[in-house]
Write a protein that holds these residues in place. Structure first.
Motif, mmCIF file in Angstrom:
data_model
loop_
_atom_site.group_PDB
_atom_site.id
_atom_site.type_symbol
_atom_site.label_atom_id
_atom_site.label_comp_id
_atom_site.label_asym_id
_atom_site.label_seq_id
_atom_site.Cartn_x
_atom_site.Cartn_y
_atom_site.Cartn_z
ATOM 1 N N UNK A 135 1.011 -1.406 0.300
ATOM 2 C CA UNK A 135 -0.126 -0.304 0.303
ATOM 3 C C UNK A 135 1.046 1.226 0.160
ATOM 4 N N UNK A 136 1.884 1.421 0.443
ATOM 5 C CA UNK A 136 2.750 2.950 0.871
ATOM 6 C C UNK A 136 3.756 2.942 -0.078
ATOM 7 N N UNK A 137 3.993 1.400 -0.998
ATOM 8 C CA UNK A 137 4.885 1.442 -1.767
ATOM 9 C C UNK A 137 5.136 3.237 -2.691
ATOM 10 N N UNK A 138 3.540 3.078 -2.930
ATOM 11 C CA UNK A 138 3.891 3.405 -4.289
ATOM 12 C C UNK A 138 3.427 5.424 -3.703
ATOM 13 N N UNK A 139 2.917 5.620 -2.669
ATOM 14 C CA UNK A 139 3.313 6.603 -2.206
ATOM 15 C C UNK A 139 4.881 7.492 -1.684
ATOM 16 N N UNK A 140 5.529 5.999 -1.174
ATOM 17 C CA UNK A 140 7.408 6.232 -1.278
ATOM 18 C C UNK A 140 7.781 6.796 -2.699
ATOM 19 N N UNK A 141 7.931 5.741 -2.902
ATOM 20 C CA UNK A 141 8.458 6.564 -4.456
ATOM 21 C C UNK A 141 8.189 7.893 -5.543
ATOM 22 N N UNK A 142 6.725 7.948 -5.171
ATOM 23 C CA UNK A 142 6.672 9.180 -5.198
ATOM 24 C C UNK A 142 7.264 9.937 -4.657
ATOM 25 N N UNK A 143 7.163 10.311 -3.393
ATOM 26 C CA UNK A 143 7.697 11.044 -2.635
ATOM 27 C C UNK A 143 9.388 10.752 -3.234
ATOM 28 N N UNK A 144 9.945 10.277 -3.134
ATOM 29 C CA UNK A 144 11.294 10.319 -3.689
ATOM 30 C C UNK A 144 11.579 10.313 -4.966
ATOM 31 N N UNK A 145 11.275 10.337 -5.788
ATOM 32 C CA UNK A 145 10.896 11.452 -6.477
ATOM 33 C C UNK A 145 10.815 12.244 -6.894
ATOM 34 N N UNK A 146 10.067 12.811 -5.810
ATOM 35 C CA UNK A 146 9.786 14.721 -5.710
ATOM 36 C C UNK A 146 10.903 14.976 -5.188
#
Lengths: 187, 158
Positions: B108-119
């Motif tokens: 559940x959290x991986x997409x959000x983590x990846x998004x934050x990482x990318x940002x």
């Protein structure tokens, strides 16, 4: 800081590569469904015998309080792989002294009788699951499926599909040997 | 004319998606319960034709599960209780929407983590690109250094 940034693409590539390595492993079966029943107690069910057969039915109480592990096999006369598996199960019963219980899944009693008359009956007890409700309690997705239940009534192992062929048979007998080794303090 | 034919063809192509596998003998008399049963069925995965919900699957087990869901509803279960009943037998796997719990946090959290990482990485790169822009004017100390060098050059010139 610059070094960390420079290492980022490598890190990402390693992560993605690791995922591929896991996902492309030929031994991994993506259709495999983890069973919730493992290390749980046998589900509640009570099945009448196959009509017209001189073999008792099968219920939860028959699977608790046994001196050693028993094997529960879900089968049907309309299931083609079951015919191949039948020989393997018979051999296990005759040669290895396995105690085998059967759940006759969504089968017409007369057809089940004819099938067992033809091939022989290795089952100690057979419950007739006419509407498939006991199958749902066991969480099966099709036939055949085979479970190893400890003497105390804990489900130890589940095999989906026919236990046929050297690989499947080796895997099954390993699980059975393990079940026998960790039998129960009650014996 | 052609447009009409095209439209009809399109409708025909869409048709199979609208058809559910629910058979007439399964449908409950109570339309409210039936609607709830259909809702629940859409959240349950068929264990034979995986990635299909039991509402649209023709597999035997899917039919049994549809009947079971209806039976639970008639017995007075809430939607959640009916889902729990089947989840207890087939595990999280039957739920098309996986539950949020420690073993699925990564999912559940991986997409959000990846998004934050990318940002984060983008902000870092962009801000560095801005600060690294070459200065147009020389600083005072550089100016004096240049002047000194030029003076030396002039002196060594005969």
């Amino acid at each position: 800081m610059t070094r960390i940034l420079a290492a980022l693409p490598i890190l990402v590539a390693l992560m993605v590569g690791g995922f591929f390595l896991w996902g492309l492993n030929p031994d991994r079966d993506p259709n495999e469904i983890p069973s919730v029943l493992i290390s749980q107690q046998v589900p509640e069910f009570d099945l009448a015998p196959v009509a017209g057969m001189n073999i008792p039915g099968l219920a939860r109480t028959d699977l608790t309080g046994n001196p050693g592990p028993v094997v529960v096999n879900v089968f049907a006369s309309w299931c083609v792989p079951c015919r191949a598996e039948h020989a393997v199960l018979t051999r296990m019963v005759e040669r290895d002294g396995v105690r085998l219980m059967g759940i006759n899944y969504k089968d017409k009693p007369e057809e089940a009788r004819a099938w067992l008359d033809d091939l022989g009956n290795p089952y100690e007890r057979i419950g007739s699951d006419l509407n498939g409700r006991a199958g749902i309690e066991w969480g099966i997705s099709g036939v055949p499926e085979t479970f190893i239940v400890s003497g105390a009534g804990t489900v130890l192992y589940r095999y989906v599909g026919p236990v046929v062929g050297p690989e499947a048979e080796a895997e099954f007998s390993t699980a059975l040997a393990e079940a026998r080794a960790t039998k129960a303090p009650r014996t | 004319m052609i447009r009409k034919t095209l439209f009809a063809t399109l409708i025909l192509f869409i048709l199979p998606f609208a058809v559910a596998a629910v058979e007439p003998d399964e449908i409950l008399d109570d339309p409210v319960l039936e609607a709830r049963a259909r809702d629940i069925s859409k959240d349950l995965r068929c264990v034979v034709c995986q990635n299909e919900n039991i509402d649209s699957s023709n597999a035997g087990v899917a039919r049994d599960l549809r009947l079971l869901v209806r039976e639970r509803l008639i017995a007075g279960d809430t939607n959640q209780q009916a889902l729990d009943f089947i989840q207890a037998r087939y595990g999280d796997f039957v739920l098309l929407k996986p539950p949020f719990k420690p073993s699925t946090y990564a999912l559940w959290l991986a997409p959000g983590v990846f998004l934050l990482f990318g940002i984060g990485v983008s902000i870092l790169i962009l801000s560095r690109a801005r600060t690294r822009r070459p200065n147009e004017a020389l600083s005072d100390s550089e100016e004096s250094a240049v002047a000194e060098l030029l003076a030396q050059e002039n002196r060594s010139d005969p």
